[in-house]
Design a protein around this motif. Structure first.
Motif, PDB file in Angstrom:
ATOM      1  N   VAL A  81      30.662  44.464  74.512  1.00 62.06           N
ATOM      2  CA  VAL A  81      31.452  44.755  75.714  1.00 62.06           C
ATOM      3  C   VAL A  81      30.748  45.813  76.565  1.00 62.06           C
ATOM      4  O   VAL A  81      30.721  45.725  77.795  1.00 62.06           O
ATOM      5  N   ALA A  82      30.143  46.806  75.893  1.00 57.73           N
ATOM      6  CA  ALA A  82      29.436  47.839  76.651  1.00 57.73           C
ATOM      7  C   ALA A  82      28.254  47.236  77.401  1.00 57.73           C
ATOM      8  O   ALA A  82      28.019  47.568  78.568  1.00 57.73           O
ATOM      9  N   LEU A  83      27.536  46.323  76.749  1.00 60.28           N
ATOM     10  CA  LEU A  83      26.410  45.692  77.437  1.00 60.28           C
ATOM     11  C   LEU A  83      26.898  44.899  78.644  1.00 60.28           C
ATOM     12  O   LEU A  83      26.321  44.966  79.731  1.00 60.28           O
ATOM     13  N   ILE A  84      27.986  44.162  78.461  1.00 61.38           N
ATOM     14  CA  ILE A  84      28.550  43.416  79.587  1.00 61.38           C
ATOM     15  C   ILE A  84      28.959  44.387  80.686  1.00 61.38           C
ATOM     16  O   ILE A  84      28.731  44.151  81.878  1.00 61.38           O
ATOM     17  N   GLY A  85      29.574  45.509  80.262  1.00 65.02           N
ATOM     18  CA  GLY A  85      30.003  46.512  81.241  1.00 65.02           C
ATOM     19  C   GLY A  85      28.828  47.050  82.035  1.00 65.02           C
ATOM     20  O   GLY A  85      28.880  47.135  83.264  1.00 65.02           O
ATOM     21  N   ILE A  86      27.750  47.396  81.335  1.00 64.16           N
ATOM     22  CA  ILE A  86      26.580  47.921  82.043  1.00 64.16           C
ATOM     23  C   ILE A  86      26.039  46.868  83.002  1.00 64.16           C
ATOM     24  O   ILE A  86      25.707  47.154  84.152  1.00 64.16           O
ATOM     25  N   TRP A  88      36.881  54.819  71.799  1.00 59.55           N
ATOM     26  CA  TRP A  88      36.143  56.082  71.829  1.00 59.55           C
ATOM     27  C   TRP A  88      34.640  55.828  71.885  1.00 59.55           C
ATOM     28  O   TRP A  88      33.880  56.610  72.460  1.00 59.55           O
ATOM     29  N   MET A  89      34.202  54.699  71.272  1.00 62.46           N
ATOM     30  CA  MET A  89      32.777  54.386  71.245  1.00 62.46           C
ATOM     31  C   MET A  89      32.162  54.339  72.639  1.00 62.46           C
ATOM     32  O   MET A  89      31.001  54.698  72.823  1.00 62.46           O
ATOM     33  N   PHE A  90      32.954  53.912  73.619  1.00 67.09           N
ATOM     34  CA  PHE A  90      32.424  53.888  74.991  1.00 67.09           C
ATOM     35  C   PHE A  90      32.031  55.295  75.418  1.00 67.09           C
ATOM     36  O   PHE A  90      31.006  55.502  76.053  1.00 67.09           O
ATOM     37  N   GLY A  91      32.900  56.260  75.046  1.00 69.47           N
ATOM     38  CA  GLY A  91      32.569  57.646  75.360  1.00 69.47           C
ATOM     39  C   GLY A  91      31.276  58.061  74.689  1.00 69.47           C
ATOM     40  O   GLY A  91      30.429  58.724  75.283  1.00 69.47           O
ATOM     41  N   GLY A  92      31.117  57.632  73.420  1.00 69.47           N
ATOM     42  CA  GLY A  92      29.887  57.946  72.699  1.00 69.47           C
ATOM     43  C   GLY A  92      28.671  57.361  73.392  1.00 69.47           C
ATOM     44  O   GLY A  92      27.661  58.051  73.586  1.00 69.47           O
ATOM     45  N   PHE A  93      28.770  56.094  73.806  1.00 70.27           N
ATOM     46  CA  PHE A  93      27.658  55.474  74.533  1.00 70.27           C
ATOM     47  C   PHE A  93      27.305  56.312  75.754  1.00 70.27           C
ATOM     48  O   PHE A  93      26.137  56.565  76.035  1.00 70.27           O
ATOM     49  N   ALA A  94      28.333  56.729  76.482  1.00 71.83           N
ATOM     50  CA  ALA A  94      28.084  57.468  77.717  1.00 71.83           C
ATOM     51  C   ALA A  94      27.412  58.797  77.408  1.00 71.83           C
ATOM     52  O   ALA A  94      26.432  59.178  78.061  1.00 71.83           O
ATOM     53  N   LYS A  95      27.925  59.503  76.388  1.00 67.46           N
ATOM     54  CA  LYS A  95      27.370  60.817  76.085  1.00 67.46           C
ATOM     55  C   LYS A  95      25.903  60.692  75.688  1.00 67.46           C
ATOM     56  O   LYS A  95      25.044  61.422  76.189  1.00 67.46           O
ATOM     57  N   ILE A  96      25.623  59.752  74.799  1.00 66.20           N
ATOM     58  CA  ILE A  96      24.231  59.570  74.379  1.00 66.20           C
ATOM     59  C   ILE A  96      23.389  59.135  75.569  1.00 66.20           C
ATOM     60  O   ILE A  96      22.260  59.587  75.747  1.00 66.20           O
ATOM     61  N   GLY A  97      23.974  58.282  76.421  1.00 72.70           N
ATOM     62  CA  GLY A  97      23.251  57.830  77.608  1.00 72.70           C
ATOM     63  C   GLY A  97      22.869  58.988  78.519  1.00 72.70           C
ATOM     64  O   GLY A  97      21.757  59.046  79.041  1.00 72.70           O
ATOM     65  N   ILE A 110      20.873  53.352  60.296  1.00 73.68           N
ATOM     66  CA  ILE A 110      19.816  53.000  61.232  1.00 73.68           C
ATOM     67  C   ILE A 110      20.286  51.894  62.182  1.00 73.68           C
ATOM     68  O   ILE A 110      19.903  51.834  63.347  1.00 73.68           O
ATOM     69  N   VAL A 111      21.175  51.037  61.698  1.00 71.42           N
ATOM     70  CA  VAL A 111      21.704  49.973  62.556  1.00 71.42           C
ATOM     71  C   VAL A 111      22.465  50.579  63.726  1.00 71.42           C
ATOM     72  O   VAL A 111      22.304  50.183  64.888  1.00 71.42           O
ATOM     73  N   PHE A 112      23.284  51.586  63.403  1.00 72.27           N
ATOM     74  CA  PHE A 112      24.021  52.246  64.481  1.00 72.27           C
ATOM     75  C   PHE A 112      23.049  52.895  65.453  1.00 72.27           C
ATOM     76  O   PHE A 112      23.194  52.776  66.671  1.00 72.27           O
ATOM     77  N   PHE A 113      22.065  53.609  64.892  1.00 71.84           N
ATOM     78  CA  PHE A 113      21.079  54.270  65.768  1.00 71.84           C
ATOM     79  C   PHE A 113      20.487  53.265  66.742  1.00 71.84           C
ATOM     80  O   PHE A 113      20.484  53.473  67.955  1.00 71.84           O
ATOM     81  N   VAL A 114      19.988  52.162  66.181  1.00 71.46           N
ATOM     82  CA  VAL A 114      19.268  51.200  67.018  1.00 71.46           C
ATOM     83  C   VAL A 114      20.181  50.616  68.078  1.00 71.46           C
ATOM     84  O   VAL A 114      19.844  50.598  69.264  1.00 71.46           O
ATOM     85  N   PHE A 115      21.353  50.176  67.669  1.00 76.54           N
ATOM     86  CA  PHE A 115      22.199  49.502  68.649  1.00 76.54           C
ATOM     87  C   PHE A 115      22.698  50.450  69.726  1.00 76.54           C
ATOM     88  O   PHE A 115      22.700  50.121  70.905  1.00 76.54           O
ATOM     89  N   VAL A 116      23.118  51.623  69.302  1.00 72.33           N
ATOM     90  CA  VAL A 116      23.593  52.578  70.293  1.00 72.33           C
ATOM     91  C   VAL A 116      22.457  52.937  71.249  1.00 72.33           C
ATOM     92  O   VAL A 116      22.644  53.003  72.477  1.00 72.33           O
ATOM     93  N   THR A 117      21.269  53.132  70.701  1.00 72.88           N
ATOM     94  CA  THR A 117      20.148  53.498  71.551  1.00 72.88           C
ATOM     95  C   THR A 117      19.814  52.359  72.517  1.00 72.88           C
ATOM     96  O   THR A 117      19.493  52.605  73.672  1.00 72.88           O
ATOM     97  N   VAL A 118      19.895  51.127  72.028  1.00 68.67           N
ATOM     98  CA  VAL A 118      19.591  50.003  72.919  1.00 68.67           C
ATOM     99  C   VAL A 118      20.583  49.955  74.080  1.00 68.67           C
ATOM    100  O   VAL A 118      20.199  49.818  75.249  1.00 68.67           O
ATOM    101  N   VAL A 119      21.851  50.112  73.757  1.00 69.68           N
ATOM    102  CA  VAL A 119      22.852  50.091  74.832  1.00 69.68           C
ATOM    103  C   VAL A 119      22.590  51.232  75.816  1.00 69.68           C
ATOM    104  O   VAL A 119      22.557  51.037  77.035  1.00 69.68           O
TER     105      VAL A 119
END
Lengths: 540, 365, 398
Positions: A469-474, B275-284, B120-129
């Protein structure tokens, strides 16, 4: 980077291109006539045109003699089926061969005066045009006009005699409404422009016509309202249209694919409608409409994401109800994108998500099911999509059969046989129904992405789902349609425009046009339009 | 300019909230309550004040050098070589800080949502996003944030409201049970979180109205402070100070407690998901800061080529952390002097003093 | 560039799908634990008993009718030195993944609670991700295993039945998080719901002909009183009422008072709401507590023949009600303060709130302080409604 990801060798590509272009040139017919003009000799002209329109059995040639002067030979050329035959015989052949004599009894019209006389007094057709270019003549013949050639003149008169069998204006098939206008665009460009003009009778409604498609020569009209539209937008639309060099434009979808901003995106960034009232509303907000001959679907740009979740009726029903319905539509959009993925995540990763009794009930249903829940949902979703596709493709009388087979065989029997849990059927059915509540073009994108999310969800549960969903959002955030951010007015937020996203403000409160679309002329109406009984109305 | 996009003040406020809140709300309550017990909310108020001071410091400094980021004016103030050094330090901090956030994020998801998944899976995916968002530019990043952050904030409020049934105000009493030292000690950690707002110094040049920067920073800090305050109050009112201090992620446990009418319960998975969206944003945002400042440091014309290498470094750094105990220990002991003392208050203060002394900068010089 | 990113994503995706699905467990591979019991085995090890749902029995709809009588749960136990070890031994007997996320109750056996205490058990349930903070903690009079082996007539399983009983708040209910709080705090000692296996009702018509067999079912049996984390005694249901009054927990129930004119006939008053306030006082030597209880109730039945619908009679009833509540509260207080000497009421917490400085000294030996504290109970009772009747029907006019 891995080798196979690179593009193929440039040399190879070039070579094959040359081969293609060579073979193409040799088979193409001679096109030198495009630059030529008429000669004064009728027979030469006729012969040339006949040569160009060789083996076109639907083109008719009618030679006759002018009533006032037997020396003057005339020839009328038209395409059978595209012309109004009665008009031709009444207003051209009959008029010139017989009735001209009544206009100027006894006079002998000299050859030199004949052209002027025929134009002024002879022809009864409303639309005439004079030309000497062969290209234009051929174009006119093939568009349904009739061409009158005169011996001794190197010029032709084009008569507007178009008239062909066309579908009558009927109810819109793709965008039905309960309340609102029942007419819809048809396949004829003129009729469609007329439908627009009937709604907006203002000199500011401009309709400019282009011809696109090297072979099809399709007429494409760009409509906008001067004074409301952003002039830069019009220029941009025109320049994108002029860029198009293809052989054929058969539907507005061709144009859409050739002018959209993000060709790789699953989301449509050009909107289309078959309802003239909707198109008119779009124009009045400052959008540009692109009408294409041969299709009832009119394109409008720029396109915002929320448009796909709105319906024409939203503005005809009362605003409170509309707002409630829109909430349902937005919710449905969410459901149709995520529900199966959520179900997979909940059942196979996060059973703690469900209340105990619900979990036990689902667990009980799934006890006999031999597949993992992902396979189960995937198969059911594919079945549903197959049924839906079959429902569209099937000849109409058979449609009933499909729905019976779908409902009974797939649903009932699969559950009874223990192949599918009843909960899964409910989820898939609800998702399917939810995807029908908003515009088809957007629901296609949602349906496709739904499968991606299901995969992600099956691999990594809620984490995968949210990542998707985040990828779609971006992706959505990075889209633009003709310079306007796709998710506006929600993101980036333009305060006043939020009046028409989920909440639909009452009409008397919609003072302004969308800010990012109609940049120059913001004011839509007066501000004090809120109706009230006379005694409570403020005085002065 | 490295970045063509412009963001408006609203987006900037939301970005700054994302910059502070998502991880602060996760572990800060427990760390603060451990120090100040039921007076933790006083600590948060103190920390908010500190945050406001840092915000004032950072925006004041940046506004003296309109159109320039922290790295650029550090060079102008301190001279080329010392400025470069400071820049390098900051780049390191953005990377290291982000790696810590990534660790926190991953270990939380790991212990709360998906226990058997390798981090590591979390690291990779979060970083990719995050990389995709960063690659698409600041505009897209802030739009993404604007799209999802209201959802995060709204859901948190709703969950806290739903938990009201299990709250008891008496658990907050007596006030001032601990002495001022404990309260101040409890304030240090949240203050270091608020101090992350120093990254704003990289974004101010891209505001469409840069003069609103102080207002933006103050609003963001106040909203974060408010949320953290509510969060701590709710946590303590539900678990009492002793138990709250013993959880690792007390907010998460709070959400698990919500149960209304035997149906509206078990909301934690949904809450984590949102909450994960917030995490994506913060890391971003941290990611963006690292990429942008590296590009500025190297004098590149575009930061995009650096997005992938920075991401790789980030994942590698994050993978260095062995377990959550190490991480929590670092956050509770080493982080405050390291982040707060050096990067969030120390260097900006130094820069301001030197700028004043040397008379550098446009305004107030 | 775009193509490369897409390809990279695709590759990661495939890798994830191929090697991934780490935390995925299908519902059909789960053994859903509804209730857990911990007993002390003879050799001092821990006996862990699980009540596991049999999902097949939970399907609704057409097939449900035929399978209604199928047993809905499966009870199985194993021994181990710690709870996780016992759980692993259980995993050798249970062909599915043991799933704690929907565990409703945690039952502690009497022996275990008395000798080993709760500490060795509850830690696992707090630390683990799956069990939730709002599991209800119960102490069985007898063995926890026997408790879990009972059957429920209304609910599918006895664990669910016990959960619903707790939700109804008929007794003193404690969730895991509250127990943890009580264990950590010095100002309050733990008290936990006590339960027992009782013979509860019959299901007529189940066996054709013969008399219906009595059902073994779960029932609430007062409160278990702890010192630190060890069980030291019980309060019976009547004393539990008094205990609840002192705690100020949500109160439900009926107060029986003698009729004002005919003391041998009774009047029932159903409690609508109540409020308890503990006011500590400290004179430097020993603490004193004033407990103010406010209560409102509705009259639901009278056995007496008199007309109670007069202000004076209501007044009298209210006084009777107040003294009845006071008697109950004092009974509970006497037993806990005098016999057990532990502060399960949270008087210490109240004291802490008011005298935070003194508390720092007193808290280390609070139980002794509590034992010699003077407690005064003041009850203010009010009757709000008297139902749909004024006078009792069925009495001839005089």
């Amino acid at each position: 980077m891995v080798r196979f990801l690179k593009p193929r060798k440039p040399g190879m590509v070039k070579q094959s291109n040359q081969q293609v272009s060579q073979s193409r040139e040799s088979s193409l017919p001679d096109t030198s006539w495009k630059e030529q003009v008429l000669s004064p000799d009728l027979d030469t002209n006729l012969a040339q045109i006949k040569a160009i329109l060789d083996r076109c059995s639907d083109v008719m040639y009618r030679e006759f003699i002018f009533a006032q002067n037997e020396q003057i030979r005339l020839a009328l050329i038209y395409t059978d089926g595209l012309t109004d035959k009665e008009q031709i015989s009444e207003q051209i052949t009959k008029a010139l061969a017989l009735e001209v004599a009544m206009a100027a009894p006894g006079q002998e019209i000299s050859k030199s005066r004949a052209l002027e006389f025929i134009k002024q007094r002879g022809l009864c057709v409303n639309e005439i045009k004079q030309t000497d270019k062969i290209r234009e003549i051929i174009q006119a013949i093939l568009s349904g006009d009739s061409v009158l050639l005169m011996d001794g003149y190197a010029t032709a008169i084009i008569n507007g005699t178009r008239g062909w069998a066309s579908r009558a204006i009927s109810e819109p098939e793709a965008e039905p409404t309960v309340r609102g206008a029942r007419d819809s665009f048809v396949e004829t460009l003129r009729t469609n422009t007329a439908l627009l003009r009937r709604r907006i009778s203002s000199p500011n409604l401009k309709i400019e016509v282009f011809k696109l498609g090297e072979v099809t020569n399709t007429e494409v009209a760009v409509a906008y309202i001067e004074g409301i539209v952003n002039e830069k937008l019009v220029a941009e639309v025109k320049s994108r249209l002029q860029r198009i060099k293809v052989d054929a434009i058969l539907e507005s979808g061709y144009i859409e694919e050739l002018i959209e901003d993000h060709p790789w995106s699953p989301f449509p960034t050009v909107n289309h409608t078959e309802k003239p009232d909707r198109a008119a509303a779009m124009l009045l907000e400052g959008r540009v409409a692109i009408l294409v001959d041969g299709t009832p679907f009119v394109l409008t740009v720029p396109n915002l994401f929320v448009e796909h979740l709105h319906a024409a009726e939203d503005y005809y029903e009362r605003f409170i109800f509309t707002t409630a319905v829109r909430v349902i539509r937005f919710f449905s959009a969410f459901i149709s994108l995520t529900l199966p993925a959520l179900y997979i995540a909940a059942v196979s990763f996060h059973p703690e998500l469900l209340p105990t009794t619900l979990l036990l009930s689902i667990a009980g249903q799934r006890e006999a099911v031999p597949f993992p829940v992902f396979m189960e949902v995937l198969v059911m979703e594919l079945t549903f999509e197959t049924l839906r596709e079959a429902g569209i493709r099937l000849p109409r009388p058979l449609g009933q059969a499909v729905s019976i087979v779908g409902a009974l065989v797939i649903g009932e029997a699969a559950v009874r046989a223990g192949l599918v849990a009843a909960a899964t059927v409910i989820v898939v059915a609800f998702t399917g129904i939810a995807s029908f509540t908003f515009a088809y073009s957007a629901s296609i994108a949602f349906r496709l992405l739904r499968f991606t999310l299901m995969f992600l969800s099956a691999a990594m549960g809620l984490f995968g789902l949210i990542t998707g969903v985040a990828l779609i959002g971006i992706h959505l955030c990075s889209l633009r349609s003709f310079g306007v951010p796709y998710l506006s007015p929600a993101v980036p937020m333009t305060g006043t425009d939020l009046k028409d996203v989920v909440f639909r403000a009452p009409l008397w409160a919609m003072f302004t046009r969308p800010r990012l679309i109609a940049r120059q002329n913001q004011e839509r109406q007066e501000q004090n339009l809120k109706p009230a009984p006379p005694e409570t109305r403020p005085r002065g | 300019m490295l970045e063509q996009g412009k963001i408006d003040s609203k987006q900037a406020i939301l970005l700054l909230i994302s910059l502070v809140l998502p991880t602060a709300i996760l572990t800060a309550p427990a760390i603060t309550v451990k120090q100040a017990a039921q007076d933790a909310w006083l600590s948060i108020i103190v920390a908010t004040m500190a945050g406001l001071l840092i915000a004032a410091l950072v925006t004041g400094l940046s506004l003296r050098f309109p159109g320039k980021t922290l790295l650029e004016y550090a060079e102008e103030i301190l001279g080329r070589l010392p400025g470069k050094m400071v820049g390098l330090l900051y780049i390191w901090w953005f990377l290291h800080g982000n790696a810590l956030i990534l660790d926190e994020y991953a270990s939380f998801l790991c212990s709360a949502l998906m226990p058997d998944t390798p981090v590591i899976v979390f690291f990779v995916f979060v970083t990719v996003v995050a990389a995709l968002a960063v690659y698409s530019g600041l505009e897209v990043l802030s739009r993404f944030n604007q799209l999802f952050l209201p959802l995060v904030l709204g859901l948190l409020l709703v969950v806290f409201l739903l938990a009201a049934k299990d709250m008891e105000v008496t658990r907050l009493l007596p006030v001032f049970d601990k002495d001022a030292a404990a309260i101040l000690k409890g304030a240090v950690i949240p203050a270091s979180w608020f101090g992350e707002i120093v990254i704003f110094a990289l974004l101010i040049p891209f505001l469409d109205r840069a003069e609103e920067a102080p207002r933006v920073a103050v609003t963001a800090i106040l909203i974060c402070g408010l949320y953290l305050l509510i969060c701590i109050l709710v946590v303590v009112m539900i678990f009492g100070p002793h138990v709250s201090a013993r959880w690792i992620f007390p907010t998460f446990n709070t959400i698990r407690v919500v149960s209304i009418a035997n149906f509206l319960e078990r909301l934690e998975s949904i809450a984590i998901a949102v909450w994960m969206f917030g995490g994506f944003a913060k890391i971003g945002i941290f990611y963006y800061a690292a990429a942008l400042s590296s590009a500025q440091w190297l004098g590149l014309k575009d930061y995009r080529p650096l997005v992938a290498p920075v991401g790789v470094v980030l994942v590698a750094l994050a993978a260095l952390c062995r377990n959550i105990v190490e991480l929590l220990n670092f956050l509770a002991t080493a982080w405050p002097p390291y982040a707060l003392g050096l990067f969030e208050a120390g260097i900006p203060l130094l820069l301001l003093v030197v700028a004043r002394a040397r008379g550098k900068g446009g305004r107030g010089a | 560039m775009k193509k490369r990113i897409a390809a990279l994503l695709l590759i990661t995706f495939v890798i994830i799908l191929a090697g991934g699905c780490w935390s995925r467990v299908e519902l059909t591979e789960l053994a859903i634990v509804l209730g857990a019991g911990v007993d002390l085995a003879e050799d001092g090890r821990i006996l862990l008993t699980l009540q596991i749902a049999r999902p097949g029995a939970f399907t609704a709809g057409s097939e449900g009718g035929g399978r209604g009588k199928e047993a809905a749960s499966w009870v199985i136990s194993a021994e181990g030195r710690t709870v996780p070890e016992a759980e692993r031994f259980l995993a050798m007997k249970i062909p599915r993944h043991i799933y704690w996320g929907h565990c409703i109750i945690l039952v502690l056996g009497e022996e275990l609670a008395r000798r080993e205490g709760t500490g060795i058990v509850t830690n696992f349930y707090q630390r683990e991700r799956e069990p939730r903070e709002n599991i209800y903690v119960l102490v069985a009079r007898g063995r926890a295993r026997d408790f879990l082996e009972t059957y429920s007539s209304l609910e599918r399983t006895s664990a669910q039945a016990a959960g619903f009983l707790e939700r109804m708040k008929t007794g003193y209910t404690v969730q895991l998080r509250e127990l943890a709080e009580m264990l950590v705090s010095r100002g309050i000692q733990p008290a936990v719901t006590a339960v027992e296996v009782t013979e509860a009702g019959t299901m007529p018509g189940q066996v054709p002909g013969g008399p219906p067999p009595p059902q073994k079912e779960v029932g609430v049996a007062g409160t278990a009183v702890f010192k630190q984390d060890k069980l030291i005694g019980w309060l019976d249901p009547w004393e539990t009422r008094g205990f609840l009054w002192l705690k100020g927990e949500i109160m439900k129930g009926v107060i029986i008072v003698p009729g004002p004119e005919q003391p041998e006939k009774l009047v029932s008053i159903r409690i609508r709401r109540g409020k308890t306030k503990i006011i500590p006082e400290y004179n430097g030597e020993y603490p004193r507590f004033l407990v103010k209880i406010q209560v409102e109730g509705d009259m639901v039945e009278q056995q007496t023949r008199e007309n109670l619908a007069t202000p004076e009679k209501i007044k009298l009833l209210e006084e009777e009600m107040a003294s009845e509540i006071k008697a109950r509260a004092e009974a509970a207080l006497d037993k806990v303060q005098g016999e057990y000497g532990v502060d399960i009421f949270g008087f210490g917490e109240a004291f802490h709130r008011k005298y935070k400085k003194e508390w720092r000294k007193l808290k280390y030996h609070w139980d002794e302080e509590f034992s010699r504290a003077e407690v005064e109970i003041a009850v203010d009772a009010q009757i709000r409604e008297i139902g749909l009747l004024t006078r009792r029907a069925g009495i001839p006019e005089e």
